[in-house]
Write a protein that holds these residues in place. Structure first.
Motif, PDB file in Angstrom:
ATOM      1  N   ALA A 150      -0.701   4.595  14.087  1.00  0.00           N
ATOM      2  CA  ALA A 150      -0.186   4.211  12.775  1.00  0.00           C
ATOM      3  C   ALA A 150       0.882   3.145  12.896  1.00  0.00           C
ATOM      4  O   ALA A 150       1.038   2.294  12.021  1.00  0.00           O
ATOM      5  CB  ALA A 150       0.355   5.444  12.058  1.00  0.00           C
ATOM      6  N   ALA A 151       1.632   3.147  13.988  1.00  0.00           N
ATOM      7  CA  ALA A 151       2.730   2.192  14.152  1.00  0.00           C
ATOM      8  C   ALA A 151       2.244   0.821  14.604  1.00  0.00           C
ATOM      9  O   ALA A 151       2.681  -0.205  14.085  1.00  0.00           O
ATOM     10  CB  ALA A 151       3.747   2.735  15.159  1.00  0.00           C
ATOM     11  N   ILE A 152       1.329   0.770  15.570  1.00  0.00           N
ATOM     12  CA  ILE A 152       0.904  -0.521  16.111  1.00  0.00           C
ATOM     13  C   ILE A 152      -0.361  -1.037  15.444  1.00  0.00           C
ATOM     14  O   ILE A 152      -0.750  -2.186  15.661  1.00  0.00           O
ATOM     15  CB  ILE A 152       0.688  -0.459  17.634  1.00  0.00           C
ATOM     16  CG1 ILE A 152      -0.468   0.497  18.002  1.00  0.00           C
ATOM     17  CG2 ILE A 152       1.951  -0.057  18.343  1.00  0.00           C
ATOM     18  CD1 ILE A 152      -0.762   0.524  19.489  1.00  0.00           C
ATOM     19  N   GLY A 153      -1.003  -0.224  14.616  1.00  0.00           N
ATOM     20  CA  GLY A 153      -2.214  -0.649  13.942  1.00  0.00           C
ATOM     21  C   GLY A 153      -3.455  -0.461  14.795  1.00  0.00           C
ATOM     22  O   GLY A 153      -3.424   0.124  15.878  1.00  0.00           O
ATOM     23  N   THR A 154      -4.563  -0.977  14.280  1.00  0.00           N
ATOM     24  CA  THR A 154      -5.858  -0.794  14.939  1.00  0.00           C
ATOM     25  C   THR A 154      -6.520  -2.116  15.317  1.00  0.00           C
ATOM     26  O   THR A 154      -7.635  -2.127  15.831  1.00  0.00           O
ATOM     27  CB  THR A 154      -6.818  -0.011  14.023  1.00  0.00           C
ATOM     28  OG1 THR A 154      -7.020  -0.754  12.806  1.00  0.00           O
ATOM     29  CG2 THR A 154      -6.247   1.358  13.677  1.00  0.00           C
ATOM     30  N   ASP A 184      -1.750   0.113   7.952  1.00  0.00           N
ATOM     31  CA  ASP A 184      -0.746  -0.358   6.996  1.00  0.00           C
ATOM     32  C   ASP A 184       0.660   0.083   7.413  1.00  0.00           C
ATOM     33  O   ASP A 184       1.309   0.884   6.745  1.00  0.00           O
ATOM     34  CB  ASP A 184      -1.066   0.173   5.592  1.00  0.00           C
ATOM     35  CG  ASP A 184      -0.113  -0.343   4.521  1.00  0.00           C
ATOM     36  OD1 ASP A 184       0.639  -1.299   4.798  1.00  0.00           O
ATOM     37  OD2 ASP A 184      -0.122   0.234   3.416  1.00  0.00           O
ATOM     38  N   PRO A 185       1.163  -0.429   8.540  1.00  0.00           N
ATOM     39  CA  PRO A 185       2.442   0.073   9.066  1.00  0.00           C
ATOM     40  C   PRO A 185       3.641  -0.119   8.147  1.00  0.00           C
ATOM     41  O   PRO A 185       4.615   0.632   8.240  1.00  0.00           O
ATOM     42  CB  PRO A 185       2.615  -0.702  10.383  1.00  0.00           C
ATOM     43  CG  PRO A 185       1.711  -1.873  10.275  1.00  0.00           C
ATOM     44  CD  PRO A 185       0.565  -1.445   9.428  1.00  0.00           C
ATOM     45  N   LEU A 186       3.589  -1.088   7.232  1.00  0.00           N
ATOM     46  CA  LEU A 186       4.711  -1.290   6.306  1.00  0.00           C
ATOM     47  C   LEU A 186       4.567  -0.490   5.009  1.00  0.00           C
ATOM     48  O   LEU A 186       5.457  -0.522   4.163  1.00  0.00           O
ATOM     49  CB  LEU A 186       4.862  -2.779   5.975  1.00  0.00           C
ATOM     50  CG  LEU A 186       5.159  -3.719   7.145  1.00  0.00           C
ATOM     51  CD1 LEU A 186       5.448  -5.124   6.633  1.00  0.00           C
ATOM     52  CD2 LEU A 186       6.324  -3.209   7.983  1.00  0.00           C
ATOM     53  N   GLY A 187       3.450   0.200   4.848  1.00  0.00           N
ATOM     54  CA  GLY A 187       3.268   1.019   3.654  1.00  0.00           C
ATOM     55  C   GLY A 187       3.177   0.216   2.367  1.00  0.00           C
ATOM     56  O   GLY A 187       3.649   0.651   1.312  1.00  0.00           O
ATOM     57  N   LEU A 188       2.528  -0.926   2.410  1.00  0.00           N
ATOM     58  CA  LEU A 188       2.463  -1.814   1.244  1.00  0.00           C
ATOM     59  C   LEU A 188       1.341  -1.463   0.265  1.00  0.00           C
ATOM     60  O   LEU A 188       1.401  -1.849  -0.910  1.00  0.00           O
ATOM     61  CB  LEU A 188       2.276  -3.262   1.701  1.00  0.00           C
ATOM     62  CG  LEU A 188       3.493  -3.923   2.370  1.00  0.00           C
ATOM     63  CD1 LEU A 188       3.094  -5.267   2.958  1.00  0.00           C
ATOM     64  CD2 LEU A 188       4.619  -4.094   1.363  1.00  0.00           C
ATOM     65  N   THR A 189       0.326  -0.751   0.712  1.00  0.00           N
ATOM     66  CA  THR A 189      -0.847  -0.545  -0.144  1.00  0.00           C
ATOM     67  C   THR A 189      -0.481   0.098  -1.476  1.00  0.00           C
ATOM     68  O   THR A 189      -0.875  -0.402  -2.547  1.00  0.00           O
ATOM     69  CB  THR A 189      -1.901   0.312   0.572  1.00  0.00           C
ATOM     70  OG1 THR A 189      -2.281  -0.313   1.798  1.00  0.00           O
ATOM     71  CG2 THR A 189      -3.134   0.483  -0.309  1.00  0.00           C
ATOM     72  N   ARG A 203     -11.788  -5.587 -11.433  1.00  0.00           N
ATOM     73  CA  ARG A 203     -11.794  -4.288 -10.773  1.00  0.00           C
ATOM     74  C   ARG A 203     -10.977  -4.391  -9.490  1.00  0.00           C
ATOM     75  O   ARG A 203     -11.122  -5.360  -8.746  1.00  0.00           O
ATOM     76  CB  ARG A 203     -13.221  -3.852 -10.439  1.00  0.00           C
ATOM     77  CG  ARG A 203     -14.135  -3.729 -11.631  1.00  0.00           C
ATOM     78  CD  ARG A 203     -15.509  -3.210 -11.209  1.00  0.00           C
ATOM     79  NE  ARG A 203     -16.175  -4.132 -10.292  1.00  0.00           N
ATOM     80  CZ  ARG A 203     -16.992  -5.111 -10.663  1.00  0.00           C
ATOM     81  NH1 ARG A 203     -17.233  -5.305 -11.944  1.00  0.00           N
ATOM     82  NH2 ARG A 203     -17.567  -5.885  -9.769  1.00  0.00           N
ATOM     83  N   ILE A 204     -10.166  -3.391  -9.228  1.00  0.00           N
ATOM     84  CA  ILE A 204      -9.327  -3.400  -8.032  1.00  0.00           C
ATOM     85  C   ILE A 204      -9.855  -2.361  -7.051  1.00  0.00           C
ATOM     86  O   ILE A 204     -10.012  -1.183  -7.397  1.00  0.00           O
ATOM     87  CB  ILE A 204      -7.855  -3.109  -8.372  1.00  0.00           C
ATOM     88  CG1 ILE A 204      -7.330  -4.152  -9.356  1.00  0.00           C
ATOM     89  CG2 ILE A 204      -6.998  -3.118  -7.102  1.00  0.00           C
ATOM     90  CD1 ILE A 204      -5.938  -3.858  -9.882  1.00  0.00           C
ATOM     91  N   LEU A 205     -10.134  -2.804  -5.837  1.00  0.00           N
ATOM     92  CA  LEU A 205     -10.615  -1.909  -4.791  1.00  0.00           C
ATOM     93  C   LEU A 205      -9.678  -2.008  -3.593  1.00  0.00           C
ATOM     94  O   LEU A 205      -9.518  -3.083  -3.005  1.00  0.00           O
ATOM     95  CB  LEU A 205     -12.036  -2.291  -4.362  1.00  0.00           C
ATOM     96  CG  LEU A 205     -12.597  -1.578  -3.127  1.00  0.00           C
ATOM     97  CD1 LEU A 205     -12.647  -0.074  -3.342  1.00  0.00           C
ATOM     98  CD2 LEU A 205     -13.976  -2.116  -2.770  1.00  0.00           C
ATOM     99  N   ALA A 206      -9.050  -0.902  -3.258  1.00  0.00           N
ATOM    100  CA  ALA A 206      -8.198  -0.837  -2.067  1.00  0.00           C
ATOM    101  C   ALA A 206      -8.994  -0.167  -0.957  1.00  0.00           C
ATOM    102  O   ALA A 206      -9.438   0.977  -1.102  1.00  0.00           O
ATOM    103  CB  ALA A 206      -6.925  -0.063  -2.349  1.00  0.00           C
ATOM    104  N   VAL A 207      -9.190  -0.883   0.136  1.00  0.00           N
ATOM    105  CA  VAL A 207      -9.865  -0.319   1.306  1.00  0.00           C
ATOM    106  C   VAL A 207      -8.786   0.081   2.303  1.00  0.00           C
ATOM    107  O   VAL A 207      -7.993  -0.754   2.754  1.00  0.00           O
ATOM    108  CB  VAL A 207     -10.844  -1.323   1.928  1.00  0.00           C
ATOM    109  CG1 VAL A 207     -11.412  -0.762   3.232  1.00  0.00           C
ATOM    110  CG2 VAL A 207     -11.969  -1.631   0.948  1.00  0.00           C
ATOM    111  N   VAL A 208      -8.769   1.356   2.636  1.00  0.00           N
ATOM    112  CA  VAL A 208      -7.706   1.940   3.448  1.00  0.00           C
ATOM    113  C   VAL A 208      -8.296   2.439   4.758  1.00  0.00           C
ATOM    114  O   VAL A 208      -9.322   3.135   4.765  1.00  0.00           O
ATOM    115  CB  VAL A 208      -7.033   3.113   2.693  1.00  0.00           C
ATOM    116  CG1 VAL A 208      -5.922   3.726   3.529  1.00  0.00           C
ATOM    117  CG2 VAL A 208      -6.502   2.634   1.345  1.00  0.00           C
ATOM    118  N   GLY A 209      -7.671   2.085   5.852  1.00  0.00           N
ATOM    119  CA  GLY A 209      -8.127   2.568   7.142  1.00  0.00           C
ATOM    120  C   GLY A 209      -7.849   4.052   7.310  1.00  0.00           C
ATOM    121  O   GLY A 209      -6.856   4.584   6.796  1.00  0.00           O
TER     122      GLY A 209
END
Length: 347
Positions: A12-16, A184-189, A205-211
């Motif tokens: 979660a900290a360094i991302g994927t 999303d390490p900064l929690g911006l979503t 239409r708004i689509l948020a794709v979340v890992g």
């Protein structure tokens, strides 16, 4: 059968992103008959599931990332598996680690972004950023083969296939895509999603794709249910090619996704969420297919929302951005080129 070891991490900290770009090349290598094994000191359940679904093995090595125990375990895995080559991707590997990996005798492919770290001790260096050819790799990796620039953006098979299909005209792309990478390490979503929903124009239409590696998944799903606007949250989407094809604008973190958006000719607002993303994001913006905004400051959310709404309300600007993207020297074959370069040195 040729075995290739991949040393990369995700959290979660360094991302994927490190794992995902290696995975794009690993898909090609596996398709050419290679056995792929990831060696990781840190991973997430979502990444583990992706690797398993791709038929790729994963072993854990002891942390911390880049220390002596990590190196010893990685070298042991190279010997045990008879690996002929290793891909290494991450910022936690110092000079001693990289030199020790090179001394194993395996062919080393090193991913890099800024050329601001220790010597790479590599046979091949990959940096697909637009400005990569101006970086001092002659000093950091003397004698290495250099795979630099957008021709080496590593696209996943799903995206390559989607890019080959016809896409709807811009006027029919009514989706605004929001994605901040695997974790999303900064929690911006959440904050940006709320801001976009409040300003959403009619018909958008708004689509948020979340890992799946995002620790806030449950909160984001709940937020989408509470918002009155047509807002959807998808977790670990398996249809990103189709989503991009139907998007009239993307708000995306810099990094690996920006190359996919460029290939799919999606007008994009790139959000810089890490220092290493800034040069490539600025370089991409200079090419005209996207704009870039800094997501690291205290006023990031209103700046992102305002820039996204300005672009959405300007369809002529977005059409021009899409045309710039279609003119880029991207053919979707970056991962194939990287795999071929790696294997050619083994013959």
């Amino acid at each position: 059968m040729t075995t290739v070891l991949v040393r990369a991490d995700a959290s979660a900290a360094i991302g994927t992103g490190h794992v995902m770009r290696c995975l794009a090349v690993a898909e090609v290598l596996r398709g050419q008959g290679c056995r792929i094994q990831f060696a990781m000191a840190e991973s997430t359940p979502a990444i583990d599931a992706r690797l398993a679904a791709a038929g790729i093995g994963r072993i854990m090595v002891p942390g911390p990332i880049g220390d002596a125990g990590d190196l010893a375990a990685t070298r042991a895995a190279l010997r045990r598996d008879g690996a002929a080559a290793v891909m290494i991707d991450g910022y936690g590997f110092g000079d001693d680690y990289r030199a020790g990996l090179k001394a194993s005798g395996a062919r080393v492919l090193a991913w890099d972004d800024l050329a601001d770290g220790p010597p790479l001790h590599a046979d091949l260096v990959v940096n697909p950023a637009p400005q990569a050819e101006r970086l001092p790799y002659d000093r950091l990796a003397p004698g290495a083969g250099l795979l630099l620039g957008p021709a080496h953006v590593p696209f996943r098979r799903e995206i390559r296939l989607a890019a080959a299909r016809p896409r709807p005209p811009m006027a029919e792309r009514r989706t605004l895509l929001l994605t901040f990478g695997g974790s999303d390490p900064l929690g911006l979503t959440g904050p940006v999603l709320e801001g976009l929903a409040a300003e959403r124009p009619e018909g958008c239409r708004i689509l948020a794709v979340v890992g799946g590696s995002n620790p806030r998944v449950a909160d984001l799903l709940g937020l989408a249910e509470r918002l009155e606007a047509p807002v959807t949250v998808e977790v670990d989407s398996t249809r990103m090619g189709a989503v991009m094809a139907g998007s009239g604008l993307a708000v995306s973190a810099g990094g690996g996704t920006q190359g996919e958006l460029a290939l799919m000719a999606v007008p994009t607002l790139l959000v810089v969420i890490a220092d290493n993303q800034a040069p490539a994001s600025a370089g991409s913006a200079a090419l005209g297919w996207c704009e870039a905004v800094d997501g690291r400051g205290p006023d990031a959310v209103p700046l992102i929302v305002a820039a996204a709404m300005r672009l959405w309300r300007d369809p002529d600007r977005r059409r021009a951005m899409a045309e710039k993207a279609m003119a880029l020297p991207l053919d979707g074959e970056g991962a194939v080129r990287i795999a071929q370069a790696l294997l050619s040195g083994l013959r």
